[in-house]
Write a protein that holds these residues in place. Sequence first.
Motif, mmCIF file in Angstrom:
data_model
loop_
_atom_site.group_PDB
_atom_site.id
_atom_site.type_symbol
_atom_site.label_atom_id
_atom_site.label_comp_id
_atom_site.label_asym_id
_atom_site.label_seq_id
_atom_site.Cartn_x
_atom_site.Cartn_y
_atom_site.Cartn_z
ATOM 1 N N PHE A 39 4.117 -15.252 36.766
ATOM 2 C CA PHE A 39 4.441 -16.636 36.399
ATOM 3 C C PHE A 39 3.267 -17.364 35.755
ATOM 4 O O PHE A 39 3.441 -18.433 35.179
ATOM 5 C CB PHE A 39 4.960 -17.413 37.616
ATOM 6 C CG PHE A 39 6.377 -17.058 37.971
ATOM 7 C CD1 PHE A 39 7.416 -17.382 37.131
ATOM 8 C CD2 PHE A 39 6.654 -16.388 39.143
ATOM 9 C CE1 PHE A 39 8.724 -17.051 37.441
ATOM 10 C CE2 PHE A 39 7.955 -16.053 39.478
ATOM 11 C CZ PHE A 39 8.994 -16.382 38.623
ATOM 12 N N GLY A 40 2.039 -16.822 35.837
ATOM 13 C CA GLY A 40 0.901 -17.413 35.134
ATOM 14 C C GLY A 40 1.140 -17.467 33.634
ATOM 15 O O GLY A 40 0.626 -18.334 32.937
ATOM 16 N N PHE A 63 3.883 -7.008 33.870
ATOM 17 C CA PHE A 63 5.082 -7.816 33.671
ATOM 18 C C PHE A 63 4.701 -9.294 33.694
ATOM 19 O O PHE A 63 3.754 -9.691 34.357
ATOM 20 C CB PHE A 63 6.121 -7.515 34.748
ATOM 21 C CG PHE A 63 6.685 -6.127 34.626
ATOM 22 C CD1 PHE A 63 7.598 -5.825 33.632
ATOM 23 C CD2 PHE A 63 6.284 -5.131 35.487
ATOM 24 C CE1 PHE A 63 8.102 -4.541 33.497
ATOM 25 C CE2 PHE A 63 6.790 -3.849 35.375
ATOM 26 C CZ PHE A 63 7.701 -3.551 34.366
ATOM 27 N N TYR A 64 5.446 -10.099 32.941
ATOM 28 C CA TYR A 64 5.146 -11.526 32.875
ATOM 29 C C TYR A 64 6.426 -12.346 32.900
ATOM 30 O O TYR A 64 7.500 -11.848 32.605
ATOM 31 C CB TYR A 64 4.325 -11.855 31.632
ATOM 32 C CG TYR A 64 5.066 -11.653 30.318
ATOM 33 C CD1 TYR A 64 5.810 -12.685 29.759
ATOM 34 C CD2 TYR A 64 5.015 -10.450 29.640
ATOM 35 C CE1 TYR A 64 6.478 -12.514 28.568
ATOM 36 C CE2 TYR A 64 5.670 -10.265 28.452
ATOM 37 C CZ TYR A 64 6.414 -11.299 27.912
ATOM 38 O OH TYR A 64 7.078 -11.113 26.728
ATOM 39 N N GLY A 65 6.240 -13.617 33.265
ATOM 40 C CA GLY A 65 7.367 -14.549 33.297
ATOM 41 C C GLY A 65 8.287 -14.273 34.474
ATOM 42 O O GLY A 65 7.894 -13.701 35.482
ATOM 43 N N ASP A 66 9.525 -14.664 34.319
ATOM 44 C CA ASP A 66 10.533 -14.501 35.358
ATOM 45 C C ASP A 66 10.723 -13.015 35.662
ATOM 46 O O ASP A 66 11.008 -12.231 34.759
ATOM 47 C CB ASP A 66 11.843 -15.113 34.872
ATOM 48 C CG ASP A 66 12.947 -15.086 35.905
ATOM 49 O OD1 ASP A 66 12.845 -14.314 36.887
ATOM 50 O OD2 ASP A 66 13.920 -15.835 35.731
ATOM 51 N N PRO A 67 10.580 -12.607 36.915
ATOM 52 C CA PRO A 67 10.721 -11.185 37.259
ATOM 53 C C PRO A 67 12.079 -10.600 36.874
ATOM 54 O O PRO A 67 12.175 -9.422 36.585
ATOM 55 C CB PRO A 67 10.538 -11.150 38.777
ATOM 56 C CG PRO A 67 9.846 -12.409 39.114
ATOM 57 C CD PRO A 67 10.228 -13.418 38.075
ATOM 58 N N ASP A 68 13.122 -11.424 36.856
ATOM 59 C CA ASP A 68 14.444 -10.923 36.494
ATOM 60 C C ASP A 68 14.536 -10.532 35.023
ATOM 61 O O ASP A 68 15.397 -9.756 34.640
ATOM 62 C CB ASP A 68 15.520 -11.958 36.808
ATOM 63 C CG ASP A 68 15.677 -12.172 38.297
ATOM 64 O OD1 ASP A 68 15.443 -11.211 39.054
ATOM 65 O OD2 ASP A 68 16.022 -13.289 38.705
ATOM 66 N N TYR A 82 4.101 -6.886 29.013
ATOM 67 C CA TYR A 82 2.964 -7.227 28.153
ATOM 68 C C TYR A 82 2.214 -5.919 27.945
ATOM 69 O O TYR A 82 1.520 -5.442 28.833
ATOM 70 C CB TYR A 82 2.100 -8.250 28.881
ATOM 71 C CG TYR A 82 1.123 -9.018 28.043
ATOM 72 C CD1 TYR A 82 1.477 -10.253 27.498
ATOM 73 C CD2 TYR A 82 -0.154 -8.545 27.820
ATOM 74 C CE1 TYR A 82 0.568 -10.984 26.762
ATOM 75 C CE2 TYR A 82 -1.079 -9.278 27.075
ATOM 76 C CZ TYR A 82 -0.704 -10.500 26.555
ATOM 77 O OH TYR A 82 -1.607 -11.230 25.828
ATOM 78 N N VAL A 83 2.369 -5.307 26.781
ATOM 79 C CA VAL A 83 1.867 -3.962 26.522
ATOM 80 C C VAL A 83 0.598 -3.991 25.680
ATOM 81 O O VAL A 83 0.547 -4.648 24.639
ATOM 82 C CB VAL A 83 2.941 -3.112 25.817
ATOM 83 C CG1 VAL A 83 2.434 -1.704 25.547
ATOM 84 C CG2 VAL A 83 4.229 -3.081 26.637
ATOM 85 N N MET A 84 -0.412 -3.266 26.149
ATOM 86 C CA MET A 84 -1.672 -3.106 25.425
ATOM 87 C C MET A 84 -1.750 -1.659 24.944
ATOM 88 O O MET A 84 -1.488 -0.729 25.713
ATOM 89 C CB MET A 84 -2.857 -3.400 26.339
ATOM 90 C CG MET A 84 -2.864 -4.777 26.993
ATOM 91 S SD MET A 84 -3.199 -6.120 25.865
ATOM 92 C CE MET A 84 -4.902 -5.816 25.461
#
Length: 171
Positions: free
Chosen positions: A77-78, A153-158, A163-165
């Motif tokens: 959620f950050g 993973f970012y944002g809402d878990p659903d 976020y791929v590097m």
Amino acid sequence: MVGGSRLRLSAAALGGLVLVWALLTACAGPSQYYAGSGLHDATVAEVAGGWRNVEGTRVVLGHDGTALVERLDGQDFGFDDGWRLSGTGTWRLADGDGDGGQVVRLELTARTRVDRRLPVTAIGASAPEPPSTYSWEFSVDRDRRGALTLFFFYGDPDAGNAYVMTRETAS
């Protein structure tokens, strides 16, 4: 009338089962129950180096455990706060919990800059102050060619947003 009562009873039981199932899976997004890649063969030498994201993020992981972070978004959620941190810190390659596989634990210990992915007006007047230090945990995996990738993973878990590097290519 007996047939109608049975039908209503069956419908109520089925409705109850559907309700229980919905409650049990309501927040079961892919990232929430991600068990890891299962990868255990990555080495520090293989992980060290430059990494990029399509959004302009750059992370350099030194062979000595130092890290340079440029415009890295928050995890989970950050991410929703809209800030992007730059600075220096440390990193280490570790085995995650259980058989989940390896992770890169990255610690920003000295923030040097804050960028905003979103304008403050889009975030809202009460946008939280970006943190001066921050920790990320990247899962380690291999793509189809066998090259390492780092992601979280970012944002809402659903939503299951990753976020791929990927490895920085020589210019």
